[in-house]
Design a protein around this motif. Structure first.
Motif, PDB file in Angstrom:
ATOM      1  N   VAL A 139       0.011  -9.228   3.293  1.00  0.00           N
ATOM      2  CA  VAL A 139       0.274 -10.239   3.863  1.00  0.00           C
ATOM      3  C   VAL A 139      -1.219 -11.416   4.001  1.00  0.00           C
ATOM      4  O   VAL A 139      -1.694 -11.247   4.745  1.00  0.00           O
ATOM      5  N   GLY A 140      -1.017 -12.139   2.812  1.00  0.00           N
ATOM      6  CA  GLY A 140      -2.766 -12.435   2.891  1.00  0.00           C
ATOM      7  C   GLY A 140      -3.672 -10.822   3.331  1.00  0.00           C
ATOM      8  O   GLY A 140      -4.011 -10.167   2.548  1.00  0.00           O
ATOM      9  N   SER A 141      -4.246 -11.167   4.620  1.00  0.00           N
ATOM     10  CA  SER A 141      -5.078 -10.563   5.544  1.00  0.00           C
ATOM     11  C   SER A 141      -4.763  -9.149   5.846  1.00  0.00           C
ATOM     12  O   SER A 141      -5.190  -9.032   6.829  1.00  0.00           O
ATOM     13  N   VAL A 142      -3.181 -10.239   6.648  1.00  0.00           N
ATOM     14  CA  VAL A 142      -2.733  -9.037   6.832  1.00  0.00           C
ATOM     15  C   VAL A 142      -1.669  -7.989   6.616  1.00  0.00           C
ATOM     16  O   VAL A 142      -1.956  -7.882   6.122  1.00  0.00           O
ATOM     17  N   ARG A 143      -2.143  -6.916   7.921  1.00  0.00           N
ATOM     18  CA  ARG A 143      -1.573  -5.359   6.984  1.00  0.00           C
ATOM     19  C   ARG A 143      -0.558  -4.914   8.078  1.00  0.00           C
ATOM     20  O   ARG A 143      -0.625  -5.136   9.422  1.00  0.00           O
ATOM     21  N   THR A 144       0.868  -4.282   8.221  1.00  0.00           N
ATOM     22  CA  THR A 144       2.193  -4.057   8.456  1.00  0.00           C
ATOM     23  C   THR A 144       1.759  -2.665   9.278  1.00  0.00           C
ATOM     24  O   THR A 144       0.673  -1.715   8.889  1.00  0.00           O
ATOM     25  N   GLY A 145       2.257  -2.012  10.266  1.00  0.00           N
ATOM     26  CA  GLY A 145       2.589  -0.711  10.462  1.00  0.00           C
ATOM     27  C   GLY A 145       3.852  -0.250   9.398  1.00  0.00           C
ATOM     28  O   GLY A 145       3.644  -0.478   7.731  1.00  0.00           O
ATOM     29  N   ARG A 146       3.026   1.831   9.247  1.00  0.00           N
ATOM     30  CA  ARG A 146       3.499   1.844   8.684  1.00  0.00           C
ATOM     31  C   ARG A 146       5.290   2.028   8.480  1.00  0.00           C
ATOM     32  O   ARG A 146       5.751   2.567   9.168  1.00  0.00           O
ATOM     33  N   PHE A 147       5.920   2.337   7.211  1.00  0.00           N
ATOM     34  CA  PHE A 147       7.324   2.248   7.087  1.00  0.00           C
ATOM     35  C   PHE A 147       7.588   3.794   6.514  1.00  0.00           C
ATOM     36  O   PHE A 147       6.748   4.046   5.476  1.00  0.00           O
ATOM     37  N   ARG A 178       4.975   6.436   1.980  1.00  0.00           N
ATOM     38  CA  ARG A 178       4.392   6.403   3.364  1.00  0.00           C
ATOM     39  C   ARG A 178       3.579   4.393   2.463  1.00  0.00           C
ATOM     40  O   ARG A 178       2.674   4.789   2.632  1.00  0.00           O
ATOM     41  N   ILE A 179       4.301   4.207   2.977  1.00  0.00           N
ATOM     42  CA  ILE A 179       4.187   2.762   2.570  1.00  0.00           C
ATOM     43  C   ILE A 179       3.745   0.821   3.451  1.00  0.00           C
ATOM     44  O   ILE A 179       3.924   1.409   4.995  1.00  0.00           O
ATOM     45  N   ARG A 180       2.500   0.374   3.217  1.00  0.00           N
ATOM     46  CA  ARG A 180       2.483  -0.823   3.973  1.00  0.00           C
ATOM     47  C   ARG A 180       2.407  -1.247   3.332  1.00  0.00           C
ATOM     48  O   ARG A 180       2.332  -1.508   2.646  1.00  0.00           O
ATOM     49  N   PHE A 181       2.798  -2.890   3.934  1.00  0.00           N
ATOM     50  CA  PHE A 181       3.244  -4.126   3.263  1.00  0.00           C
ATOM     51  C   PHE A 181       1.759  -5.788   4.069  1.00  0.00           C
ATOM     52  O   PHE A 181       1.120  -4.854   4.959  1.00  0.00           O
ATOM     53  N   HIS A 237       0.278  -1.216   0.202  1.00  0.00           N
ATOM     54  CA  HIS A 237       0.037   0.279  -0.149  1.00  0.00           C
ATOM     55  C   HIS A 237       1.329   1.337   0.011  1.00  0.00           C
ATOM     56  O   HIS A 237       2.005   1.530   0.837  1.00  0.00           O
ATOM     57  N   TYR A 238       0.740   2.000  -0.966  1.00  0.00           N
ATOM     58  CA  TYR A 238       1.264   3.306  -1.314  1.00  0.00           C
ATOM     59  C   TYR A 238       0.101   4.424  -0.787  1.00  0.00           C
ATOM     60  O   TYR A 238      -0.040   5.138  -1.589  1.00  0.00           O
ATOM     61  N   ASP A 239       0.783   4.569   1.042  1.00  0.00           N
ATOM     62  CA  ASP A 239      -0.263   5.417   1.192  1.00  0.00           C
ATOM     63  C   ASP A 239      -0.126   6.777   0.998  1.00  0.00           C
ATOM     64  O   ASP A 239      -1.100   7.719   0.869  1.00  0.00           O
ATOM     65  N   ARG A 240       1.083   7.527   0.395  1.00  0.00           N
ATOM     66  CA  ARG A 240       1.651   8.721   0.736  1.00  0.00           C
ATOM     67  C   ARG A 240       3.087   8.744  -0.531  1.00  0.00           C
ATOM     68  O   ARG A 240       4.009   8.039   0.052  1.00  0.00           O
TER      69      ARG A 240
END
Length: 222
Positions: free
Chosen positions: A186-194, A181-184, A110-113
């Motif tokens: 994996v399946g239905s799980v999303r990580t925190g933002r990097f 500002r991205i999130r990975f 996810h490229y949030d910004r």
């Protein structure tokens, strides 16, 4: 009477002698040190156990998903104007085509910004905010920031001399940096933002120049 007195001189029949207080204090100090040492050992065991568990989790994650680095390349540029006048005003017209390749089979991004910044001689002269998006597995996406306008750029003597050399060759050293500002996923799980950065160090020919642009790989900076 003399024999009885001699017999008594060989033994002591008085009250028993109590233990020395020093031994009691020594025993108490030893007990206190022992409790402290036990607590420290327990804490070390807990830390070592946590490190092993986290290491195993990371290893299992890598073995299952085999994550690979998302790759950024600048495949084409268009520079219609890049001129610095006597008032230190830089006038520019730059378009950049960037490909973003996600080679992972099980990880989405996810490229949030996305903030694209253009630099000359480490001085930022323009910033563009690009649309956010989701990039699926084994997918190639495209970013197309356009930088156009004018900006005050103060160059020292060495930087001015370098600019004049590049103006003579019509090939300019321009850096484009992506602040993300991205999130990975994996399946239905999303990580925190990097919040990583991607740096693209470019050699950009002016469109009027008789030169071609070479595809340039960009570098991650976490």
């Amino acid at each position: 009477m003399a024999e009885k007195q001699a017999h008594l001189n060989g033994a002591y029949y008085g009250p028993s002698v109590p233990p020395a207080p020093a031994n009691y204090r020594s025993h108490r100090r030893s007990s206190g040190c022992g409790c402290g040492c036990c607590l420290l050992k327990l804490l070390l065991k807990i830390i070592i156990t946590l490190v092993i568990i986290i290491g195993l989790a990371v290893l299992i994650f890598w073995l299952i998903f085999r994550p690979n680095e998302v790759k950024f390349h600048v495949t084409d540029v268009s520079l219609n104007e890049f001129n610095l006048d006597v008032n230190n005003t830089l006038r520019y017209d730059l378009a950049v085509n960037i490909t973003v390749r996600n080679p992972n089979r099980r990880i989405g991004v996810h490229y949030d910004r996305i903030e694209a910044r253009a630099y000359y001689e480490d001085q930022r002269f323009n910033t563009q905010t690009l649309p956010s998006f989701y990039q699926g597995h084994k997918n190639t996406s495209f970013l197309n920031p356009v930088f156009k306008g004018e900006h005050l750029v103060i160059l020292g003597a060495d930087e001015t001399a370098e600019f004049n050399e590049e103006r003579a060759s019509n090939i300019y050293s321009i850096d484009v940096k992506l602040h993300l500002r991205i999130r990975f996923k994996v399946g239905s799980v999303r990580t925190g933002r990097f919040r990583p950065k991607v740096s693209c160090d470019l050699k950009v020919p002016l469109n009027a120049a008789n030169a071609t642009f070479s595809t340039t790989k960009c570098d991650w900076d976490f």
